[in-house]
Design a protein around this motif. Sequence first.
Motif, PDB file in Angstrom:
ATOM      1  N   VAL A  79      40.101   8.258 -17.447  1.00  0.00           N
ATOM      2  CA  VAL A  79      40.198   9.187 -16.310  1.00  0.00           C
ATOM      3  C   VAL A  79      39.878   8.492 -14.982  1.00  0.00           C
ATOM      4  CG1 VAL A  79      39.206  11.275 -15.285  1.00  0.00           C
ATOM      5  CG2 VAL A  79      39.806  11.232 -17.722  1.00  0.00           C
ATOM      6  N   PRO A  80      38.766   7.758 -14.863  1.00  0.00           N
ATOM      7  CA  PRO A  80      38.478   7.105 -13.585  1.00  0.00           C
ATOM      8  C   PRO A  80      39.478   6.001 -13.234  1.00  0.00           C
ATOM      9  CG  PRO A  80      36.510   7.259 -14.947  1.00  0.00           C
ATOM     10  CD  PRO A  80      37.661   7.587 -15.830  1.00  0.00           C
ATOM     11  N   PHE A  81      39.939   5.255 -14.234  1.00  0.00           N
ATOM     12  CA  PHE A  81      40.859   4.157 -13.934  1.00  0.00           C
ATOM     13  C   PHE A  81      42.231   4.678 -13.504  1.00  0.00           C
ATOM     14  CE2 PHE A  81      37.646   2.117 -16.601  1.00  0.00           C
ATOM     15  CZ  PHE A  81      37.307   1.064 -15.772  1.00  0.00           C
ATOM     16  N   ARG A  82      42.676   5.748 -14.108  1.00  0.00           N
ATOM     17  CA  ARG A  82      43.921   6.377 -13.649  1.00  0.00           C
ATOM     18  C   ARG A  82      43.781   6.834 -12.201  1.00  0.00           C
ATOM     19  NH1 ARG A  82      48.273   8.396 -16.313  1.00  0.00           N
ATOM     20  NH2 ARG A  82      48.389   8.302 -18.588  1.00  0.00           N
ATOM     21  N   ALA A  83      42.638   7.421 -11.878  1.00  0.00           N
ATOM     22  CA  ALA A  83      42.407   7.888 -10.511  1.00  0.00           C
ATOM     23  C   ALA A  83      42.415   6.716  -9.526  1.00  0.00           C
ATOM     24  CB  ALA A  83      41.079   8.639 -10.440  1.00  0.00           C
ATOM     25  N   ALA A  84      41.832   5.590  -9.932  1.00  0.00           N
ATOM     26  CA  ALA A  84      41.813   4.415  -9.065  1.00  0.00           C
ATOM     27  C   ALA A  84      43.218   3.874  -8.846  1.00  0.00           C
ATOM     28  CB  ALA A  84      40.916   3.338  -9.664  1.00  0.00           C
ATOM     29  N   VAL A  85      44.023   3.866  -9.901  1.00  0.00           N
ATOM     30  CA  VAL A  85      45.406   3.415  -9.775  1.00  0.00           C
ATOM     31  C   VAL A  85      46.175   4.333  -8.833  1.00  0.00           C
ATOM     32  CG1 VAL A  85      47.594   3.179 -11.022  1.00  0.00           C
ATOM     33  CG2 VAL A  85      45.487   2.214 -11.985  1.00  0.00           C
ATOM     34  N   GLN A  86      46.008   5.624  -9.006  1.00  0.00           N
ATOM     35  CA  GLN A  86      46.706   6.581  -8.150  1.00  0.00           C
ATOM     36  C   GLN A  86      46.263   6.462  -6.699  1.00  0.00           C
ATOM     37  OE1 GLN A  86      45.789  10.233 -10.178  1.00  0.00           O
ATOM     38  NE2 GLN A  86      47.256   9.851 -11.842  1.00  0.00           N
ATOM     39  N   ALA A  87      45.005   6.061  -6.488  1.00  0.00           N
ATOM     40  CA  ALA A  87      44.495   5.891  -5.129  1.00  0.00           C
ATOM     41  C   ALA A  87      44.889   4.555  -4.511  1.00  0.00           C
ATOM     42  CB  ALA A  87      42.968   6.017  -5.139  1.00  0.00           C
ATOM     43  N   GLY A  88      45.478   3.655  -5.315  1.00  0.00           N
ATOM     44  CA  GLY A  88      45.892   2.361  -4.796  1.00  0.00           C
ATOM     45  C   GLY A  88      44.767   1.380  -4.567  1.00  0.00           C
ATOM     46  N   VAL A  89      43.679   1.500  -5.329  1.00  0.00           N
ATOM     47  CA  VAL A  89      42.577   0.536  -5.201  1.00  0.00           C
ATOM     48  C   VAL A  89      43.103  -0.875  -5.459  1.00  0.00           C
ATOM     49  CG1 VAL A  89      40.371  -0.183  -6.186  1.00  0.00           C
ATOM     50  CG2 VAL A  89      40.816   2.234  -5.754  1.00  0.00           C
ATOM     51  N   GLY A  90      42.618  -1.843  -4.689  1.00  0.00           N
ATOM     52  CA  GLY A  90      43.246  -3.153  -4.634  1.00  0.00           C
ATOM     53  C   GLY A  90      43.183  -4.021  -5.867  1.00  0.00           C
ATOM     54  N   SER A  91      42.151  -3.870  -6.697  1.00  0.00           N
ATOM     55  CA  SER A  91      42.094  -4.707  -7.894  1.00  0.00           C
ATOM     56  C   SER A  91      41.326  -4.005  -9.006  1.00  0.00           C
ATOM     57  CB  SER A  91      41.480  -6.086  -7.599  1.00  0.00           C
ATOM     58  OG  SER A  91      40.100  -6.003  -7.308  1.00  0.00           O
ATOM     59  N   VAL A  92      41.606  -4.439 -10.220  1.00  0.00           N
ATOM     60  CA  VAL A  92      40.995  -3.906 -11.435  1.00  0.00           C
ATOM     61  C   VAL A  92      40.492  -5.074 -12.263  1.00  0.00           C
ATOM     62  CG1 VAL A  92      41.412  -2.678 -13.604  1.00  0.00           C
ATOM     63  CG2 VAL A  92      42.485  -1.857 -11.496  1.00  0.00           C
ATOM     64  N   MET A  93      39.254  -4.980 -12.747  1.00  0.00           N
ATOM     65  CA  MET A  93      38.701  -6.008 -13.646  1.00  0.00           C
ATOM     66  C   MET A  93      38.765  -5.508 -15.078  1.00  0.00           C
ATOM     67  SD  MET A  93      34.935  -7.853 -13.767  1.00  0.00           S
ATOM     68  CE  MET A  93      35.287  -9.044 -12.470  1.00  0.00           C
ATOM     69  N   THR A  94      39.124  -6.404 -15.978  1.00  0.00           N
ATOM     70  CA  THR A  94      39.288  -6.062 -17.388  1.00  0.00           C
ATOM     71  C   THR A  94      37.981  -6.173 -18.166  1.00  0.00           C
ATOM     72  OG1 THR A  94      39.781  -8.319 -18.068  1.00  0.00           O
ATOM     73  CG2 THR A  94      41.634  -6.967 -17.300  1.00  0.00           C
ATOM     74  N   ALA A  95      37.973  -5.571 -19.338  1.00  0.00           N
ATOM     75  CA  ALA A  95      36.839  -5.644 -20.263  1.00  0.00           C
ATOM     76  C   ALA A  95      37.208  -6.498 -21.465  1.00  0.00           C
ATOM     77  CB  ALA A  95      36.444  -4.243 -20.732  1.00  0.00           C
ATOM     78  N   HIS A  96      36.249  -7.273 -21.936  1.00  0.00           N
ATOM     79  CA  HIS A  96      36.428  -8.050 -23.169  1.00  0.00           C
ATOM     80  C   HIS A  96      36.039  -7.169 -24.356  1.00  0.00           C
ATOM     81  CE1 HIS A  96      36.932 -11.288 -20.455  1.00  0.00           C
ATOM     82  NE2 HIS A  96      35.695 -11.716 -20.404  1.00  0.00           N
ATOM     83  N   ILE A  97      36.836  -6.171 -24.631  1.00  0.00           N
ATOM     84  CA  ILE A  97      36.545  -5.225 -25.710  1.00  0.00           C
ATOM     85  C   ILE A  97      37.807  -5.019 -26.533  1.00  0.00           C
ATOM     86  CG2 ILE A  97      35.846  -2.860 -26.262  1.00  0.00           C
ATOM     87  CD1 ILE A  97      34.282  -2.764 -23.714  1.00  0.00           C
TER      88      ILE A  97
END
Length: 497
Positions: free
Chosen positions: A201-219
């Motif tokens: 839910v939060p990551f979708r919201a960040a994508v929709q807001a156009g946040v400049g970068s996303v860091m991945t998880a080692h999971i």
Amino acid sequence: MRAPAAPSPARTLIVDLPGPELTPALGRWLRALNPGGVCLFARNMPTPGATARLVADIRDALERDALIATDQEGGAVLRRLDSPQPPTPQGLGVLGDEGAAFEAGALAARGLLELGINWNYAPSLDVNVDPLNPVIGERSFGADPALVARLGVAWARGSEAAGVLSSVKHYPGHGDTRVDSHLALPVVGKTRAELEACEWVPFRAAVQAGVGSVMTAHILYPALDPERPATLSPTLLGGVLRGEWGYDGVIVTDAMDMKAVADRYPGGRGAALALAAGADAVLVCGHGDQTLHDLHAAALDTALLDGTLDPARVDEAVARLAQAAARFPGSPRPYSPAQRDQDEAATARWARGALEHRGAVPTLDPAAPALLFAPETGELGGPYGDHLGLNALAEALRPVLPGLHAAPVEDAAAVQALLARFAGAPALLATTDRWAIPGATRALAARLAARPAPAVHLALWAPDAAAQLPLPALVTHGFRRAHLQAAAQVLTGVPAP
């Protein structure tokens, strides 16, 4: 006319440096490696002047607007400590105020951009599903996905509005695991539907807001990719994040030296797999060891030669990093004394607003003796760079409690001496660790609960500790300056100086 040479795959690396200076030899190495950027840690930031010089020297060596990154999340994960300190996301979650979250992101950015730092690996958009998670805790805005989305996106927007690229993390979500990916590979067995309803839910919201970068998880998420952790997963990066959600910002990996990846893909092999999966920037932390960076650069060259890595994918990644650097050039921006004062006042206001009482917390007489017990030092690990020790805590409280006497919980003789000498004095018992409450602290809590004198548990890091000790608790949601001043003010009714 000869076509321009394709960029080296090393341009996708984000490296670290051993100390606060770029020596001539280190500068030559950096220029030859030519990475996409540098990540700074507390060891690189002894003073503002030294840090600003280091950042300028890095850009001179690379001869371009490189991305200079750090982790200035707020709370326990801070690299610059001499500027106004952003609050814990968890504390902001208690406030529930988007405006405060936006200003907290901007505050963090102002302290970085003053030094020329233009990329902040923050905020964490992990939903704190499991309070015993060893690596998230107060780094999360809370356990409600909608709240995390609302406040996290506001924080990221505040950072970017103030001139610093934000990186929301740790996609697809690190909040429901008992394993620290710095130490081993966590496995989350949730279905896609469960992830959609919570972690995503939060990551979708960040994508929709156009946040400049996303860091991945080692999971590892076996329901989506049974073989590769998210950082290396074409399904989760190229498929979900890029393809389904349409994200076109920078994807940066969590540090590739973390054991969740390094143990399974040794020799830097994970770097090419991450790029092939859809990442643009490969973060490598050598902790002063340049050979680790050289190893990853060589592994990327090999991957290009053997076809594991497509040159077009490298070009795309380098272009995204260049676009980000152009959008956030990192030109140092003065941090005016007036703005600093406003920001310090804001941190104090947020800290007071986030304080929580669990049970009947007594008011202490500032003119009378009081006792303080806490671990002498804190346990470190994961992303945490520093801790709150007994002496620092005592020094922070003594301006309003000048009669404070302190002893480490581990020193049974010192504890007994204080309790005998000041039999009627109120006692403060502090928990300062992210992880389990020490046995000595639990035993002392039971003893203090049986005394006729008042006793208070200061829960200075993990709020869940408040329910584990038989004392009324004051939960601060952080242990930085503003949190300690707010706690002292509430305990005594006297404003902290």
